[in-house]
Design an enzyme around this catalytic site. Structure first.
Site, PDB file in Angstrom:
ATOM      1  N   ASP A   1       0.849  -1.201   0.000  1.00  0.00           N
ATOM      2  CA  ASP A   1       0.000   0.000   0.000  1.00  0.00           C
ATOM      3  C   ASP A   1       0.884   1.250   0.000  1.00  0.00           C
ATOM      4  O   ASP A   1       2.072   1.177   0.345  1.00  0.00           O
ATOM      5  CB  ASP A   1      -0.878  -0.015   1.257  1.00  0.00           C
ATOM      6  CG  ASP A   1      -1.590   1.307   1.449  1.00  0.00           C
ATOM      7  OD1 ASP A   1      -2.306   1.721   0.516  1.00  0.00           O
ATOM      8  OD2 ASP A   1      -1.415   1.931   2.519  1.00  0.00           O
TER       9      ASP A   1
ATOM     10  N   ASP B   1      -0.347   5.252   0.804  1.00  0.00           N
ATOM     11  CA  ASP B   1      -0.575   6.277   1.840  1.00  0.00           C
ATOM     12  C   ASP B   1      -0.757   5.625   3.211  1.00  0.00           C
ATOM     13  O   ASP B   1      -1.621   4.776   3.397  1.00  0.00           O
ATOM     14  CB  ASP B   1      -1.808   7.120   1.469  1.00  0.00           C
ATOM     15  CG  ASP B   1      -1.680   8.559   1.950  1.00  0.00           C
ATOM     16  OD1 ASP B   1      -0.808   8.829   2.795  1.00  0.00           O
ATOM     17  OD2 ASP B   1      -2.441   9.407   1.474  1.00  0.00           O
TER      18      ASP B   1
ATOM     19  N   ASP C   1      -1.496  -0.314   6.140  1.00  0.00           N
ATOM     20  CA  ASP C   1      -1.783   0.324   7.438  1.00  0.00           C
ATOM     21  C   ASP C   1      -3.269   0.399   7.746  1.00  0.00           C
ATOM     22  O   ASP C   1      -3.647   0.741   8.861  1.00  0.00           O
ATOM     23  CB  ASP C   1      -1.272   1.763   7.425  1.00  0.00           C
ATOM     24  CG  ASP C   1      -2.069   2.604   6.433  1.00  0.00           C
ATOM     25  OD1 ASP C   1      -1.978   2.312   5.214  1.00  0.00           O
ATOM     26  OD2 ASP C   1      -2.808   3.515   6.857  1.00  0.00           O
TER      27      ASP C   1
END
Lengths: 255, 255
Positions: free
Chosen positions: A10, A12, A206
């Site tokens: 991922d 951001d 995240d």
């Protein structure tokens, strides 16, 4: 710890926050490159091209070329091609429309389109939404880049693409195919780019609701980092847990 | 057949279709007037004032004054007053904004408003929707004029107010209070105008999903006419049936 043949990563909250790099991501990606372990970045962003994403990453000190980037726009275009869609009515910005054109699908303003694609469009109008609803009622496939329900704006959290998709779904009573995380179309596309099977890769992210869920839904192991959206406390409240939980990417070892 | 002290009457599909009167409605309403049986028209329309609706009815040969009209806009304004709302951020047209002002509520562009009211607005923009979401996230009450999911446009069925409400609900994860049929706020308001109890009145309408359901939800008897949206065949498929079913209003007798 399993030795993985490839990594899905991922952006951001995992590699950067807005325009700032997360420092531990730099040596993590560098080791992948040095060890010749294939990796691709997987993002729900539908406004930037894969080249623009790679340029941003390079500017932050992260090794990446545009072939190592899978955006929800690109995955959408590829999906349309796989479904033999010829004409498409698209709500969205150039970052979504350009890949669709590049994959040979004709953009149209007609409600007789084969497919309706909905991506975030801050210049939304009633007429654009009505056209999408009418085309879907006439039988067009209904495809949405992602189900994000809110996005940051200057003044607070504004509606995300998933909210506009809900509007069209409520009006037409038709459910869309979602492309981006936590749905699996984008994951299938990323595995194709890696040329690896799902049991040989790990998804790093995240955000429990998007990154970790996308791994769970796609049958891919997951590595959670607490450098972004989901806190470790919140994570503990979910029934299905990630395969691995770490604070940041410096804790991960490749052997 | 029970003798009712008052009548709640739907408009589109019951009294007129678009700009054409349904002929059987004229003697029906005339008899109510002659027998001094109180009646009010109950409409989900939020774009017209009660005076405009009464004028339209008179033009079609239907006896009505503006005090016999309850619109979802007026019921919304009354609800805001009942809830002691001082400031309101409103998405909608003048037909909604004017009654709100007339009931003494201050319209504001601030996201610190006490309440957010959502009505149909064909000049919708991303910024208007974002402002509504932000105000609701800050704690404003979330009120929607009605849950209609589609409305006719020149080219086909476009999104109705219920679809825009679903967008905001999806984004904020907050459920609204709906005012219009099939919800009960507008029915409570119409009963107040009549000054009668729910067991003494009957709701007359053509649309199972709005008119008949509003009666069922409010504990009011219902009279279905098949001059509008719901066909007799479709009606038969619903579990909870209207109190009375007739073809058109000429079949109804008052004794």
């Amino acid at each position: 710890m399993k030795k993985y043949k490839g990594y899905l990563i991922d952006l951001d909250g995992t590699v950067y926050r807005g325009n700032e790099v997360i420092p531990e991501a730099i040596p993590f990606v560098k080791q992948l490159a040095e060890k010749n372990i294939p990796y691709v970045f997987v993002t729900n962003n539908s406004t930037k091209s894969t080249r623009e994403v790679a340029e941003k990453l390079n500017g932050l000190g992260i090794l990446a070329n545009h072939k190592q980037v899978v955006t929800s726009s690109m995955a959408t275009a590829k999906y349309l091609q796989d479904q033999s869609v010829k004409t498409c009515y698209c709500i969205g910005q150039s970052g979504l429309k350009n890949p669709i054109k590049e994959y040979g699908i004709q953009l149209t303003d007609s409600t007789d389109a084969d497919a309706v694609v909905v991506g975030l469009d801050k210049d939304i109008t009633y007429d654009k939404l009505a056209k999408a609803c009418i085309a879907i009622r006439k039988g067009a496939q209904f495809i949405s880049t992602n189900r994000d329900h809110a996005i940051p704006t200057e003044d607070g959290m504004g509606p995300g693409n998933g909210a506009f998709t809900a509007l069209i779904q409520t009006s037409t009573q038709q459910a869309p195919v979602f492309i981006g995380k936590p749905d699996t179309v984008i994951m299938k596309e990323a595995l194709d780019v890696l040329g690896l099977r799902r049991e040989d890769v790990v998804m790093v992210g995240d955000n429990y609701q998007t990154d970790i869920q996308s791994g769970i839904h796609a049958g891919v192991d997951t590595l959670f980092v607490s450098t972004g959206v989901t806190s470790t406390e919140e994570l503990a409240t979910f029934e299905e847990q990630p395969t691995y939980i770490i604070e940041n990417l410096s804790e991960w070892t490749f052997e």
